[in-house]
Design an enzyme around this catalytic site. Structure first.
Site, PDB file in Angstrom:
ATOM      1  CE  LYS A   1     -12.317   3.159 -26.968  1.00 23.69           C
ATOM      2  NZ  LYS A   1     -11.584   4.047 -27.983  1.00 23.69           N
TER       3      LYS A   1
ATOM      4  CD  GLU B   1      -7.029   5.939 -24.925  1.00 23.07           C
ATOM      5  OE1 GLU B   1      -7.624   6.518 -25.856  1.00 23.07           O
ATOM      6  OE2 GLU B   1      -7.576   5.397 -23.886  1.00 23.07           O
TER       7      GLU B   1
END
Length: 222
Positions: free
Chosen positions: A139, A49
């Site tokens: 998340k 990411e």
């Protein structure tokens, strides 16, 4: 969503879940990011990411995704705060989007483009609303303030939720998060060491990537 988009989204989800570790790269220039991704992939972490608050993130995403094909590295964008940014990073080559909070418009944009999206949530209400809105992963952030026991408690009544603790995950606690039911974990500075990058010591990142992968695999076997 087209069948092709659904297939791409499913493939990315499976890749993230199987690897179990998302390496978070923040504030690194394009040339060094390519070296960082190469080092992580060499250590077994092939899901990366790149945060949207990195200067020149769109150029960096384009450079990285043109260097590595999807079979080598699955590259996404993090710290995405709005739908406009989500669309921009996806057009620049990101395969998934991670956010620090839950914004329904970001989830909708990612669904429209057939990209995996992982909004940041904390409470059960946020988690359920985000999942029902179309989030692929959730998340749990900041994990350092909540801990593995919170992940286990959240997953107890809501076992269908794919949880990704992020923020404070380290080699000391990654196995506890996996034991608690985490689908994957997001790892920043404990994996992507800024000092090692500054010194060009990418072998340090490769070694840590291998250690994180080994820890996740070990926890999954036990």
């Amino acid at each position: 969503m087209t069948t092709e988009s659904s297939t791409q989204s499913h493939s990315a989800y499976v890749r993230i879940a199987e690897n179990g570790v998302i390496g978070i790269v923040r504030g690194v220039d394009a040339d060094r990011t390519i070296d960082v991704v190469d080092a992580l992939v060499s250590g077994g972490v092939d899901t990366v990411e790149i945060t949207a608050d990195t200067t020149g993130v769109l150029d960096t995403l384009e450079a990285v995704t043109s260097t590595f094909d999807d079979s080598e590295a699955l590259v996404g964008a993090g710290t995405v705060l709005d739908s406009e940014t989500a669309r921009a990073v996806l057009l620049a080559g990101a395969s998934f989007v991670v956010t620090p909070s839950f914004d329904p418009d970001v989830v909708e944009t990612c669904n429209r483009y057939g990209a995996v999206v992982a909004p940041g949530v904390q409470t059960p209400t946020e988690a359920v609303r985000a999942y029902e809105s179309g989030a692929d992963l959730l998340k749990i952030f900041p994990a350092s303030s909540l801990g593995p026991d919170y992940v286990r408690s959240l997953g107890g009544p809501l076992p269908q939720l794919p949880l990704v603790p992020t923020g404070g995950v380290s080699l000391d606690n990654v196995e506890a998060y996996v034991d608690a039911g985490a689908t994957a974990v997001g790892v920043g500075s404990s994996l992507v060491d800024s000092d090692a990058i500054a010194e060009g010591e990418y072998d340090v990142l490769t070694e840590r990537a291998a250690q994180f992968r080994a820890a996740v695999d070990r926890a999954r076997r036990e």
